[in-house]
Design a protein around this motif. Structure first.
Motif, short mmCIF file in Angstrom:
data_model
loop_
_atom_site.label_atom_id
_atom_site.label_comp_id
_atom_site.label_asym_id
_atom_site.label_seq_id
_atom_site.Cartn_x
_atom_site.Cartn_y
_atom_site.Cartn_z
N THR A 72 10.71 -47.55 -3.08
CA THR A 72 11.00 -48.31 -1.87
C THR A 72 10.52 -49.76 -2.00
O THR A 72 11.23 -50.70 -1.66
CB THR A 72 10.34 -47.65 -0.65
N ALA A 73 9.30 -49.93 -2.52
CA ALA A 73 8.74 -51.28 -2.65
C ALA A 73 9.59 -52.15 -3.56
O ALA A 73 9.88 -53.32 -3.24
CB ALA A 73 7.31 -51.19 -3.18
N GLN A 74 10.04 -51.61 -4.70
CA GLN A 74 10.83 -52.41 -5.62
C GLN A 74 12.25 -52.64 -5.08
O GLN A 74 12.82 -53.72 -5.25
CB GLN A 74 10.89 -51.73 -6.99
N ILE A 89 10.69 -53.71 -17.08
CA ILE A 89 11.30 -53.05 -18.23
C ILE A 89 10.40 -53.15 -19.46
O ILE A 89 10.26 -52.18 -20.22
CB ILE A 89 12.72 -53.62 -18.51
N VAL A 90 9.75 -54.30 -19.67
CA VAL A 90 8.90 -54.44 -20.85
C VAL A 90 7.58 -53.68 -20.68
O VAL A 90 7.04 -53.11 -21.64
CB VAL A 90 8.66 -55.92 -21.21
N CYS A 314 12.74 -48.69 -13.55
CA CYS A 314 11.51 -48.85 -14.34
C CYS A 314 10.26 -48.73 -13.48
O CYS A 314 9.23 -48.20 -13.93
CB CYS A 314 11.53 -50.17 -15.10
N ALA A 315 10.32 -49.20 -12.24
CA ALA A 315 9.19 -49.03 -11.32
C ALA A 315 8.93 -47.54 -11.08
O ALA A 315 7.78 -47.09 -11.05
CB ALA A 315 9.46 -49.75 -10.00
N ALA A 319 5.68 -45.29 -12.23
CA ALA A 319 4.95 -44.48 -11.25
C ALA A 319 4.82 -43.03 -11.72
O ALA A 319 3.78 -42.40 -11.51
CB ALA A 319 5.66 -44.53 -9.89
N VAL A 320 5.86 -42.50 -12.37
CA VAL A 320 5.78 -41.14 -12.91
C VAL A 320 4.68 -41.04 -13.96
O VAL A 320 3.87 -40.10 -13.95
CB VAL A 320 7.14 -40.71 -13.51
N LEU A 321 4.60 -42.02 -14.86
CA LEU A 321 3.54 -42.02 -15.86
C LEU A 321 2.16 -42.08 -15.20
O LEU A 321 1.21 -41.42 -15.64
CB LEU A 321 3.72 -43.20 -16.82
N ASP A 322 2.05 -42.88 -14.14
CA ASP A 322 0.77 -42.99 -13.44
C ASP A 322 0.35 -41.64 -12.85
O ASP A 322 -0.82 -41.24 -12.96
CB ASP A 322 0.87 -44.01 -12.31
#
Length: 460
Positions: A72-74, A89-90, A314-315, A319-322
């Motif tokens: 939502t934020a992005q 992306i990077v 990418c956001a 977030a999934v990795l976090d």
């Protein structure tokens, strides 16, 4: 304007009218209408809760607040294609690179596993200048035309079918658990196939393989298989492509990627990833080496993907990795997966219909057989077991060439209590309703009803 909410019967009627009938539903005799989900739980239109044991796409849990917040934020700030410079992306590519062997360092972002595998096939063919592909029998790599042709699962009874390398199944395959070195033995079947192909004047572009064959029956590959196959494929001028679309992002628990189960020194030439990346948002990727990416660039044809790698995707991926890290979901996969496997093995000791229990982390399956000597698939019984579990508000499904493997690929937040609940219900059904499980005609049939045509270049 608010979306209308139809009653279940009208929704089903409209779907049957408007949506292609080849797009099938779970539990086709009495499909579920799911209107909400949280974590590992689904809710129907009446508020009934179902335990979800199969949604590996919603990797960190349905509607995880950290994921929806990032999306939502992005979305409120910017979404544009990747031809504009943007940090997301990077940063995302760098985070992914930190989970992979060092030589896998060039990324291409796409929107689905099928897109990723199609691009991987292009990369392999561009780099090697060869066309033919070696795959495993019963493999599935996507729904695009290029991928159906390398997915025997989709047309395994097609007349005039091409050759495939044998599935390295140590339960019912050519080389079983008692074999002294099944990894080497199965790798040698690939070498034999390569030799046959080359004797016909053909050239191999790649070996394309799921790191853990999923639709083939949740197969755990024997140790040493990948390194030896990679040796044979590279000697023949091809590259090794690992399809991590079903198994990546820590599902196996002990490692971030399932190909790492084959040894810390083993590294594919190309890796594809997809389903769990976006937790339900369409996001996928191909990663490869500088050398392979360089030849793809040198062909002079720009690769552009309208939505691949956009800031919102990418956001979400970041977030999934976090969440995987903050909630220690790999450790949860080890802990809960080990307990679930233990409980399934206890059921196996009580019920002869359970022929095999296999898996790692939260990638598990148990195979139903009519007898443990001939290993006759108990397809009808498996289908009816799934139906009975659904009646007890647990969602599971079947897989494998004979649809007799009950598969577990739940959201990674699956708990000890969930493991206890599902195995308790499986045990109850097997104990109390075993005779009913012998009733025929209620299960899904074998995966043999799909049609395809043989296409060139050849796949082996």
């Amino acid at each position: 304007m608010a979306l209308q909410m139809f009653d279940k019967e009208r929704t089903l009627q409209m779907r049957q009218k408007l949506i292609g009938q080849s797009c099938r539903l779970f539990f086709s005799h009495e499909p579920l209408k799911i209107v909400k989900a949280r974590g590992q739980y689904l809710y129907d239109e009446n508020g009934t809760q179902y335990l979800d044991c199969i949604s590996n796409v919603q990797h960190v849990g349905h509607c995880h607040p950290s994921i929806t917040k990032a999306a939502t934020a992005q979305m409120e700030l910017l979404n544009a294609n990747s031809r504009f410079l943007h940090d997301n992306i990077v940063q995302y590519a760098e985070r992914l690179a930190n989970t992979l062997p060092q030589k896998l360092c060039v990324f291409y972002f796409v929107n689905s596993g099928s897109e990723a595998n199609d691009l991987a096939l292009r990369l392999a063919r561009q780099y090697t200048q060869n066309k033919d592909v070696v795959v495993l029998n019963h493999a599935y790599h996507g729904h695009l035309t290029s991928l159906i042709d390398i997915s025997p699962y989709k047309f395994w009874k097609l007349e005039g079918q091409k050759e495939w390398a044998p599935l390295p199944d140590t339960y019912r395959g050519l080389y079983r658990e008692g074999h002294p070195n099944p990894g080497q033995a199965y790798a040698d079947t690939v070498k034999n196939l390569i030799d046959e192909v080359q004797n016909r004047g053909r050239k191999i572009s790649c070996f394309f393989v799921e790191s853990l064959p999923s639709v083939g029956g949740h197969i755990i590959l024997p140790p040493g298989y990948f390194p030896k196959v990679a040796e044979y494929i590279r000697a023949a001028g091809g590259v090794f492509v690992a399809d991590e679309i079903q198994t990546g992002f820590g599902r196996v628990g002990s490692h971030f990627w399932a190909f790492q189960l084959q040894g810390e020194d083993f590294c594919p030439d190309i890796v594809t990833m997809g389903k769990p990346m976006g937790n339900g948002h369409p996001l996928a990727c191909v990663v490869t080496t500088k050398e392979i990416a360089g030849t793809f660039t040198a062909n002079g044809v720009e690769y552009f993907n309208t939505f691949g790698g956009n800031p919102v995707s990418c956001a979400i991926g970041l977030a999934v990795l976090d969440v995987i890290e903050k909630e220690d979901l790999r450790a949860n996969a080890v802990r809960v997966g080990s307990q679930l496997k233990k409980l399934l093995k206890q059921l196996q000791a009580k019920h002869t219909i359970i022929g095999d229990v296999r898996g790692v982390g939260l990638f598990l399956g148990f195979e139903l057989v009519k007898d443990r000597v001939a290993l006759t698939p108990a397809t009808e019984e498996a289908g009816l077991l799934v139906q009975r579990l659904k009646e007890r508000h647990i969602c599971l499904s079947t897989d494998g060439p004979w649809a007799n493997v009950i598969k577990f690929k739940p959201p990674m937040c699956f708990s000890m209590e969930d493991a206890e609940r599902v195995t308790e219900q499986i045990g109850f059904i097997l104990q109390v309703q075993l005779e009913q499980l012998k009733v025929k005609g209620l299960a899904q049939g074998p995966n043999s009803g799909n049609l395809a045509v043989g296409l060139e270049p050849a796949t082996f």
